[in-house]
Enzyme design. Structure first.
Site, PDB file in Angstrom:
ATOM      1  N   HIS A 137     -91.848  -6.474   7.103  1.00  0.00           N
ATOM      2  CA  HIS A 137     -91.476  -6.990   8.412  1.00  0.00           C
ATOM      3  C   HIS A 137     -92.627  -6.931   9.398  1.00  0.00           C
ATOM      4  O   HIS A 137     -92.460  -7.258  10.568  1.00  0.00           O
ATOM      5  CB  HIS A 137     -90.265  -6.217   8.951  1.00  0.00           C
TER       6      HIS A 137
ATOM      7  N   TYR B  22     -92.479 -12.749   3.414  1.00  0.00           N
ATOM      8  CA  TYR B  22     -91.596 -13.463   2.500  1.00  0.00           C
ATOM      9  C   TYR B  22     -92.195 -14.787   2.037  1.00  0.00           C
ATOM     10  O   TYR B  22     -91.697 -15.405   1.095  1.00  0.00           O
ATOM     11  CB  TYR B  22     -90.245 -13.749   3.168  1.00  0.00           C
TER      12      TYR B  22
ATOM     13  N   GLU C  38     -87.209 -18.574  -0.608  1.00  0.00           N
ATOM     14  CA  GLU C  38     -88.228 -19.290   0.168  1.00  0.00           C
ATOM     15  C   GLU C  38     -88.738 -20.527  -0.544  1.00  0.00           C
ATOM     16  O   GLU C  38     -89.118 -21.520   0.099  1.00  0.00           O
ATOM     17  CB  GLU C  38     -89.375 -18.346   0.509  1.00  0.00           C
TER      18      GLU C  38
ATOM     19  N   GLN D 299     -88.338 -16.378   7.177  1.00  0.00           N
ATOM     20  CA  GLN D 299     -87.846 -15.305   8.031  1.00  0.00           C
ATOM     21  C   GLN D 299     -88.920 -14.289   8.411  1.00  0.00           C
ATOM     22  O   GLN D 299     -88.951 -13.794   9.541  1.00  0.00           O
ATOM     23  CB  GLN D 299     -86.688 -14.602   7.328  1.00  0.00           C
TER      24      GLN D 299
ATOM     25  N   GLU E 140     -83.042 -19.305   6.324  1.00  0.00           N
ATOM     26  CA  GLU E 140     -82.096 -18.216   6.120  1.00  0.00           C
ATOM     27  C   GLU E 140     -81.623 -17.684   7.481  1.00  0.00           C
ATOM     28  O   GLU E 140     -82.450 -17.252   8.286  1.00  0.00           O
ATOM     29  CB  GLU E 140     -82.759 -17.104   5.314  1.00  0.00           C
TER      30      GLU E 140
ATOM     31  N   LEU F 218     -81.060 -17.792   0.025  1.00  0.00           N
ATOM     32  CA  LEU F 218     -82.089 -16.790   0.269  1.00  0.00           C
ATOM     33  C   LEU F 218     -83.170 -16.952  -0.804  1.00  0.00           C
ATOM     34  O   LEU F 218     -83.252 -16.205  -1.775  1.00  0.00           O
ATOM     35  CB  LEU F 218     -81.485 -15.386   0.234  1.00  0.00           C
TER      36      LEU F 218
END
Length: 740
Positions: free
Chosen positions: A526, A481, A455, A477, A424, A453
């Site tokens: 994140h 994820y 995985e 990413q 992605e 998008l």
């Protein structure tokens, strides 16, 4: 209650005696029977007979303790027609009720025996030609059947990826094991059609159809109306499969073998000639329950069970042959008994030999290539100057971690033309953090491309393209994820070598941006610091770079492992270190020159099983990785001012853990502190401490870790993440503790 075996024999005897046919069985396709149809109907019947009697034999052998897995294909034997509509060189990834398909394909390839293959697998015999006694799988190299276990559609992303890689354009390899016009066939059950993995693969196929990207794949949904005991609502599966945009829908039934053969040929022709996806909705029936241990009388009435007997595909094919005067009922019964005897004879000749040790079981996971073979993959491309255009990276100023990874990927893609980079936002944008910037411009959209998008699809492309001979380097990413697609690594990627006895491989390097400590941006998705999901996958290799001085070497060795040994490697890149330049403000200590090929071609300091000493010290050894290396070095400077002299060791490889190198490095230290930025439960430190204790290290050992928590947004993260102060406090406590 009458068994399906008894039912078939009785109905054939009634047919021979002139009894009226079952009103529930439809009339067959009208018209003259062509020689090809006659041949295919006979081949279909032979395959169905073989599959049915193999099921019977498995259950009989299980009762004697000689078979260990009896999920059968009875009622699904109509999938033999699909095999006959395809070529034996079309790669197949099959549902676990594909005995008919497998038998039909074996009938197309001289020297293969479906009965032997299926029975030896069910018996866990070492004579099983695909798994070597590890599992009952439908798989065969000469039959081009990629082995799958009892999947719930988890193989569909791989099938999609393989079809994508078989594109007859720029991505098709001249040395591919499959011809340029091959099609991929993959089958799954009606209940599995509801799984996110199936829906993701079907959506990806529709996406390619919408964009007119060639995708030669035939999805076959074998619909028996049941998911173990749960019924599929009437009309649901058809509505679902018909609604996929851009994917042609075909329908067939096992009760009408002649029409099914025609439909299967039509579907295969569309996929092969037009290079676009299609789905065949195949109505089947499940006979003899879900598996050997399933007592379906607990959730189905006797009337319901016996009503399904009228839809038996074997009976339907037999009646078609008698009505068309291809075989008489007596001939059919004779052949039925003859195949039963042939299968029994095959079963009797299969050696009752099993794998006898743990090393024998794990051999496909632990096999290594000669060291010289790995070095071939570490050599530079002759045309590096053209790739890097202005200046070679070794001529540039010292680089960051992100810049080093970027240059290493360029070198790898130049040296290995089969390398693909995708994920992605990796192509036009160059990645969220710029790590893949410029790769698409240099190597083109066929080798560097953006994906959906999703995985599961990203990893599916890697799984399929690896089978087709490419070296995929997919990017996930963020570490968080990965978790919705992790089974693509566990069950599909890492499992392939195991279930094929090393005959099939899908070497790849999965790049993942992860771990914590991003400034000004974060939260759980994140800043994920959980690695447990990766560390316990058998055979998977996990590397974590901490500094640009070693990052290139680690990545090159991962690429070599993937290329020469078919290893599944994960290269976990600490986001917080991507653009870090300093250890202390302004010192540029987190930059490093990029080594020229003459330096890295013979450098083993980053090879699998090696650790990296980064600081000497006599009082205490800090064992760490990733962000922990930088934090430990900073903490060591603080400790030095307090009179505690610390050494720092970078593990580099977290799976398999470099135990011998760790023990050697720890041997001279009486106090060891494991600095682990992951969580206390399931974190890396658990294995490190256990290894030191199990291997008899005599020193005092402690650990300092992150908290068992998800990572919150903003300043609250500081309360659950490992800090430099935590390291200093734990180190002082350990240093002041009396020596053992």
């Amino acid at each position: 209650m009458e068994t399906i075996d008894e039912h078939f024999v009785r109905r054939m005897r009634e047919t021979a005696a002139g009894a009226e046919r079952d009103p529930g069985v439809p009339e067959q396709c009208p018209g003259v029977l062509s020689p090809r149809e006659r041949q295919e109907l006979l081949a279909c019947f032979e395959a169905q007979l073989l599959s049915r009697h193999t099921d019977f034999a498995c259950r009989a052998l299980q009762a004697r303790g000689e078979v260990f897995y009896t999920i059968g294909s009875s009622g699904h034997e109509s999938n033999a027609a699909v095999a006959l509509a395809l070529r034996p060189t079309d790669p197949a990834l099959l549902h676990y009720r594909s005995g008919g398909f497998y038998a039909a394909r074996a009938g197309q390839v001289p020297g293969t025996s479906a009965a032997h293959d299926i029975l030896s697998g069910a018996m866990s015999s070492t004579s099983d030609p695909i798994s070597g006694g590890r599992h009952k799988v439908f798989g065969s190299v000469p039959l081009h059947v990629i082995p799958q276990t009892s999947t719930i559609a988890s193989h569909l992303p791989r099938a999609f990826g393989l079809a994508y890689a078989l594109d007859s354009g720029a991505r098709h390899r001249a040395d591919s094991p499959w011809p340029a016009d091959a099609v991929v066939i993959t089958s799954f059950g009606d209940a599995s059609a509801n799984h996110s993995t199936a829906l993701g693969a079907l959506n990806a196929a529709a996406y390619c159809a919408h964009r007119r990207i060639p995708l030669p794949i035939l999805f076959v949904c074998e619909d028996n109306g049941l998911g173990i005991s749960t019924k599929s609502p009437a009309g649901w599966v058809e509505n679902l499969l018909r609604s996929i945009p851009g994917v042609d829908y075909f329908h067939g039934s096992g009760t009408d073998p002649r029409r099914l053969l025609r439909t299967a040929h039509e579907a295969a022709a569309v996929v092969r000639t037009e290079r676009r996806p299609a789905v065949l909705h195949l109505e089947t029936v499940r006979l003899m329950g879900h598996a050997g241990s399933d007592a379906e009388i607990a959730y189905r009435s006797r009337r319901e069970i016996q009503a399904e007997y009228a839809k038996d595909p074997l009976l339907a094919t037999a009646r078609t042959l008698t009505r068309l005067r291809v075989m008489s009922p007596a001939d059919i019964l004779d052949r039925y008994d003859a195949v039963r005897a042939e299968v029994a004879d095959t079963a009797a000749r299969i050696p009752r030999d099993h794998l006898t040790s743990a090393p024998a079981v794990t051999a496909p996971l632990t096999r290594t290539a000669p060291e010289e073979g790995r070095r071939v993959s570490l050599r530079a491309a002759p045309g590096r100057t053209d790739v890097f255009r202005a200046r070679l990276p070794e001529q540039e100023p010292p680089q960051t971690l992100a810049q080093t990874i970027n240059a290493t990927l360029k070198d790898a893609m130049a040296a290995l033309p089969d390398t693909l980079v995708f994920g992605e936002d990796v192509a036009r944008k160059g990645g969220i953090y710029g790590v893949t910037r410029g790769l698409q411009k240099t190597f083109g959209p066929d080798r560097v491309f953006d994906t959906l998008l999703d995985e599961q699809t990203v990893l599916g492309i890697a799984l399929g393209s690896a089978l087709a001979g490419f070296l995929p380097v997919p990017e996930i990413q963020y570490l968080a994820y990965l978790h919705n697609a992790e089974d693509q690594l566990r069950g599909e990627a890492a499992g392939l070598r195991f279930f094929s006895d090393g005959q099939y491989e899908n070497g790849m390097v999965v790049r993942i941006a992860g771990l914590a400590y991003q400034k000004g941006f974060g939260g759980h998705f994140h800043n994920d610091n959980s690695l447990a999901v990766l560390r316990d996958i058998p055979g998977l290799v996990l590397a974590v770079p901490s500094h640009p001085a070693s990052a290139g070497g680690l990545l090159r060795h991962c690429l070599a492992l993937a290329r020469t040994e078919g290893r599944v490697c994960v290269f976990l890149e600490p986001i917080a270190l991507y653009h870090q330049r300093d250890l202390f403000d302004g010192d540029a200590a987190w930059l490093a020159p990029y080594p020229a090929p003459t330096a890295w071609e013979n450098d083993d300091t980053c090879a699998l099983g090696r650790v990296r000493p980064v600081r000497d010290g006599r009082d205490l050894l800090l064992v760490t990785f990733g962000n922990g290396v930088r934090m430990s070095l900073r903490a060591a400077a603080t400790l030095a001012r307090q009179g505690v002299n610390c050494a720092v060791l970078d593990l580099q490889w977290l799976a398999p853990l470099p135990e011998d190198a760790l023990l050697a490095a720890a041997g001279e230290h009486t106090r060891i502190l494991v600095v682990d930025e992951t969580r206390r439960s399931g974190g890396v430190s658990e294995q490190v401490v256990a290894t030191l204790l199990d291997r008899g290290h005599p020193g005092r050992i402690a650990r300092v870790t992150g908290t068992d928590s998800f990572i919150p947004l903003g300043p609250a993260a500081d309360h659950v993440l490992l800090s430099e102060d935590d390291i200093v406090t734990a180190a002082i406590a350990l240093a002041r503790h009396p020596a053992p």
